[in-house]
Scaffold this motif. Sequence first.
Motif, PDB file in Angstrom:
ATOM      1  N   UNK A  69       0.846  -1.201   0.000  1.00 25.35           N
ATOM      2  CA  UNK A  69       0.000   0.000   0.000  1.00 25.35           C
ATOM      3  C   UNK A  69       0.880   1.249   0.000  1.00 25.35           C
ATOM      4  N   UNK A  70       1.952   1.176   0.792  1.00 21.23           N
ATOM      5  CA  UNK A  70       2.840   2.338   0.888  1.00 21.23           C
ATOM      6  C   UNK A  70       3.794   2.437  -0.303  1.00 21.23           C
ATOM      7  N   UNK A  71       4.245   1.268  -0.786  1.00 22.36           N
ATOM      8  CA  UNK A  71       5.234   1.266  -1.880  1.00 22.36           C
ATOM      9  C   UNK A  71       4.608   1.420  -3.252  1.00 22.36           C
ATOM     10  N   UNK A  72       3.343   1.064  -3.378  1.00 21.43           N
ATOM     11  CA  UNK A  72       2.695   1.057  -4.702  1.00 21.43           C
ATOM     12  C   UNK A  72       1.432   1.909  -4.726  1.00 21.43           C
ATOM     13  N   UNK A  73       1.594   3.222  -4.490  1.00 27.75           N
ATOM     14  CA  UNK A  73       0.401   4.071  -4.432  1.00 27.75           C
ATOM     15  C   UNK A  73      -0.391   4.066  -5.746  1.00 27.75           C
ATOM     16  N   UNK A  74       0.280   3.784  -6.861  1.00 22.33           N
ATOM     17  CA  UNK A  74      -0.422   3.857  -8.141  1.00 22.33           C
ATOM     18  C   UNK A  74      -1.324   2.652  -8.376  1.00 22.33           C
ATOM     19  N   UNK A  75      -0.913   1.498  -7.821  1.00 22.10           N
ATOM     20  CA  UNK A  75      -1.798   0.340  -7.889  1.00 22.10           C
ATOM     21  C   UNK A  75      -3.086   0.625  -7.102  1.00 22.10           C
ATOM     22  N   UNK A  76      -2.900   1.242  -5.931  1.00 26.11           N
ATOM     23  CA  UNK A  76      -4.055   1.615  -5.111  1.00 26.11           C
ATOM     24  C   UNK A  76      -4.951   2.588  -5.886  1.00 26.11           C
ATOM     25  N   UNK A  77      -4.317   3.551  -6.527  1.00 26.66           N
ATOM     26  CA  UNK A  77      -5.055   4.572  -7.263  1.00 26.66           C
ATOM     27  C   UNK A  77      -5.841   3.950  -8.420  1.00 26.66           C
ATOM     28  N   UNK A  78      -5.254   2.952  -9.053  1.00 28.92           N
ATOM     29  CA  UNK A  78      -5.948   2.272 -10.144  1.00 28.92           C
ATOM     30  C   UNK A  78      -7.216   1.603  -9.608  1.00 28.92           C
ATOM     31  N   UNK A  79      -7.093   0.979  -8.431  1.00 28.01           N
ATOM     32  CA  UNK A  79      -8.280   0.359  -7.809  1.00 28.01           C
ATOM     33  C   UNK A  79      -9.325   1.423  -7.496  1.00 28.01           C
ATOM     34  N   UNK A  80      -8.878   2.555  -6.967  1.00 28.79           N
ATOM     35  CA  UNK A  80      -9.801   3.658  -6.672  1.00 28.79           C
ATOM     36  C   UNK A  80     -10.496   4.142  -7.942  1.00 28.79           C
ATOM     37  N   UNK A 138       5.802 -20.265 -22.587  1.00 30.16           N
ATOM     38  CA  UNK A 138       5.631 -19.760 -21.220  1.00 30.16           C
ATOM     39  C   UNK A 138       4.573 -18.684 -21.154  1.00 30.16           C
ATOM     40  N   UNK A 139       4.086 -18.490 -19.938  1.00 30.46           N
ATOM     41  CA  UNK A 139       3.021 -17.527 -19.702  1.00 30.46           C
ATOM     42  C   UNK A 139       3.629 -16.204 -19.239  1.00 30.46           C
ATOM     43  N   UNK A 140       3.566 -15.197 -20.124  1.00 35.66           N
ATOM     44  CA  UNK A 140       3.999 -13.859 -19.727  1.00 35.66           C
ATOM     45  C   UNK A 140       2.761 -13.214 -19.096  1.00 35.66           C
ATOM     46  N   UNK A 141       2.656 -13.415 -17.760  1.00 36.26           N
ATOM     47  CA  UNK A 141       1.375 -13.179 -17.096  1.00 36.26           C
ATOM     48  C   UNK A 141       1.044 -11.703 -16.908  1.00 36.26           C
ATOM     49  N   UNK A 142       2.034 -10.808 -17.047  1.00 31.87           N
ATOM     50  CA  UNK A 142       1.700  -9.395 -16.875  1.00 31.87           C
ATOM     51  C   UNK A 142       2.871  -8.489 -17.164  1.00 31.87           C
ATOM     52  N   UNK A 143       2.576  -7.215 -17.434  1.00 34.26           N
ATOM     53  CA  UNK A 143       3.637  -6.239 -17.661  1.00 34.26           C
ATOM     54  C   UNK A 143       4.081  -5.609 -16.338  1.00 34.26           C
ATOM     55  N   UNK A 144       5.235  -4.953 -16.395  1.00 30.92           N
ATOM     56  CA  UNK A 144       5.822  -4.413 -15.173  1.00 30.92           C
ATOM     57  C   UNK A 144       5.705  -2.911 -15.036  1.00 30.92           C
ATOM     58  N   UNK A 145       4.740  -2.290 -15.735  1.00 26.18           N
ATOM     59  CA  UNK A 145       4.672  -0.825 -15.730  1.00 26.18           C
ATOM     60  C   UNK A 145       4.315  -0.254 -14.365  1.00 26.18           C
ATOM     61  N   UNK A 146       3.723  -1.071 -13.502  1.00 26.92           N
ATOM     62  CA  UNK A 146       3.439  -0.607 -12.141  1.00 26.92           C
ATOM     63  C   UNK A 146       4.518  -1.065 -11.163  1.00 26.92           C
ATOM     64  N   UNK A 147       5.552  -1.650 -11.685  1.00 34.35           N
ATOM     65  CA  UNK A 147       6.606  -2.203 -10.830  1.00 34.35           C
ATOM     66  C   UNK A 147       7.958  -1.591 -11.138  1.00 34.35           C
ATOM     67  N   UNK A 148       7.937  -0.361 -11.658  1.00 33.40           N
ATOM     68  CA  UNK A 148       9.184   0.259 -12.075  1.00 33.40           C
ATOM     69  C   UNK A 148      10.125   0.474 -10.905  1.00 33.40           C
ATOM     70  N   UNK A 149       9.573   0.656  -9.706  1.00 41.34           N
ATOM     71  CA  UNK A 149      10.454   0.872  -8.551  1.00 41.34           C
ATOM     72  C   UNK A 149      11.307  -0.376  -8.304  1.00 41.34           C
TER      73      UNK A 149
END
Lengths: 453, 453
Positions: free
Chosen positions: B164-175, B410-421
């Motif tokens: 929650x603290x490290x990934x404010x943008x993931x939270x914002x996407x949910x909001x 293989x399964x490329x299950x997701x991109x890392x655009x929210x994991x740049x940190x």
Amino acid sequence: MNEKKITLSEDEIPENWYNIVADMPNKPLPPLHPGTKEPIGPEALAPLFPMELIKQEVSQDKWIAIPDEVREVYKMWRPTPLFRASNLEKLLDTPAKIYYKYEGVSPAGSHKPNTAVPQAYYNKMEGVKKITTETGAGQWGSALSFACQHFGIDLEVYMVKISYEQKPYRKLLMNTWGADVYASPTDKTDSGRKILAGDPNSPGSLGIAISEAVERAAKDEGINYALGSVLNHVLLHQTVIGLESLKQMEKAGDYPDVVIAPFGGGSNFAGIAFPFLQHKLTENRNVRCIAVEPASCPKLTQGEFRYDFGDTVGLTPLLPMYTLGHNFVPAAIHAGGLRYHGAGVIVSQLLKDKLIEAVAVQQLECFAAGVKFANAEGILPAPEATHGIAQVIREAEEAKKEGKERTILFNLCGHGYFDMSAYQDYFEGKLQDHHLTYDELHSGLKDLDTPTI
Amino acid sequence: MNEKKITLSEDEIPENWYNIVADMPNKPLPPLHPGTKEPIGPEALAPLFPMELIKQEVSQDKWIAIPDEVREVYKMWRPTPLFRASNLEKLLDTPAKIYYKYEGVSPAGSHKPNTAVPQAYYNKMEGVKKITTETGAGQWGSALSFACQHFGIDLEVYMVKISYEQKPYRKLLMNTWGADVYASPTDKTDSGRKILAGDPNSPGSLGIAISEAVERAAKDEGINYALGSVLNHVLLHQTVIGLESLKQMEKAGDYPDVVIAPFGGGSNFAGIAFPFLQHKLTENRNVRCIAVEPASCPKLTQGEFRYDFGDTVGLTPLLPMYTLGHNFVPAAIHAGGLRYHGAGVIVSQLLKDKLIEAVAVQQLECFAAGVKFANAEGILPAPEATHGIAQVIREAEEAKKEGKERTILFNLCGHGYFDMSAYQDYFEGKLQDHHLTYDELHSGLKDLDTPTI
């Protein structure tokens, strides 16, 4: 079940780009030398660009072949899907049919790789080892980083300092693809040093960053320069968007009454609109093409049609364009890709000839439209893209008022996953509209001494 | 020109999910009541889940129909493309043929919406107005936010506090998609208060967040709960990935020798692997399916096969699984989606029966693989996804050593655009491998008093 998206196979990637100059009733006026103010020929561009791109810049051929090597790279994300915005239609309760072309599926997340790839390719073919460029919000810089990485070319990116600080992840994406990124103004160039001497804390601007990148390439024979919008060859490359859309609309059994795209320098708009505009120019088909600019940087709706520089310092050729003056400093809106004082030459001429339309929209309306879109269609649009969506919603509501069907197509040029801080500011009520005063609007024009038309 | 990606049309979206339980030689053992430790029936799950999902959870039918309403939403991003990783093959100079299924094109950027959508749909059909869930890195929380938004259901997300603290943008996407998001542990539940009493600064964990979300749903008749992995019905829904891949490999005229996916709770792995594993189970076809877990959370390779709770506090039924113990606290690696103490019941049984393989990989190898992949294929993978890629590279290098062809999917299950940190930390040299000591590895198992098998 209806089709939600219309897809194409890889062999339906266009084999040619469409050069609208061939069909324009009034051809663009020639560029002028920045010093002598006399018309210049293609050879004047040779220190900056590879010959193939210069040929495209001045070509009047209607179709220009896309090299196989470029189509091969396009396949990494093209053809892009065309979606029917059925959920948005429901939400708006409109009789309008809304379609969108989604360019956010590219590696860099926007339409920019469509031109970054051929630009890197032609440089590679002519033996260029290093390119410089500028970037604002970072869409262009990351697209060119991806392309240069692919073809093994070094890249130096001058990134507007305020974006460099606000968007560390865009910078990091460029680094991941091997580019060197500098906060502009830097002390690496005369242009940068000149700006810093006047204001050591300058937040930078696209115009300044262009000056730095152009200077660097002009002074070093081994280095070329690349631009992400405005120029004819850039608009040309983006027509793959509209050419694919044409086929997809045909598959959907439909044709747009209105084509809409955000407007920064023109490549996004040209990309989707020109292949449709072709039918207006050659068959007198009734299709409205609307460029949507931010109200805080309204060169199309409130600028002057005259010669102006593409950069702040005045190093580029003088181009005939709608401009707010190369010294105009746009407000710090989040749609960084639209914060540019001028408009591409071709688009400017088309607007002058009333063949296209332009509107300006304030940012609160744009963000509200973006959130509405994300809720309905699931994709969070880039701040630039929300400008198109705002106008789409206006058109859809007008159709509702009239009780008439209207087919709308727009270019969803990129996703907003790297722009979450903009949405955060929006949700926290930190954003406001920016109503330009008379003085602000004329700040860049009042002492402008470039040739009028 | 070769095809870079193999696409399918919307009418090729599977009409049924594949339930591997029907083909398993040894069926999973029953869940046990957390208090009495006696086997429980489906009715015990009724306070948490809608009846249709409970039926799926215990079904032995081989095929379960996907409702039209769900397929309609799937069309927003499905069928997803299957790419030939031709650039990566060149970079590795390997005789192996590498294919990847790309799930990052979904609205939430991962495979999670494949199950979020049917889960929200079945809840909607049974009149549920509100759902609770937990999320670690935020992939699951944002997928369910999107799905609940679509079907008009309220959502409460307990997000692991450190994320929650490290990934404010993931939270914002949910909001943005309308969800309420709380940093877990909260003072809203007994479970949360209990943890906070012991450690007011607890950074939280997936196990704690599950306890909170389950407690909230169990105590309120109007509220249901949803889980993003582990359970049978979740794995079931993800089989759309593998079913599409089957068709796409067929179109490519190929069949994998090896199928690889990252492993957290099992849904990602099950999604791509089960439809191929089907051929091993029913036709004795030789296909290796490899689950890749982080070396810092190695339940499959170093855990114990026994009954354990799905959450930290011990509110869920006891499930027969490979586990490190529900009190095991994984190191704070960036692949938040893989930081879970246990493994899904079906996958655990398959591993026990040696029908699948498991390997554990350290994070520096994973990030190096992720950067290599981004450079070759243009897509920046999520930290979770890099685990799969690391193993793909190992397989490709082995093929090179042997000088033999090998077909890898293989399964490329997701991109890392929210994991740049995470990538930032990697580039700055801040990450390290985590070699578990004997004491760390057994910290969750040594006092575990759940039933052994």
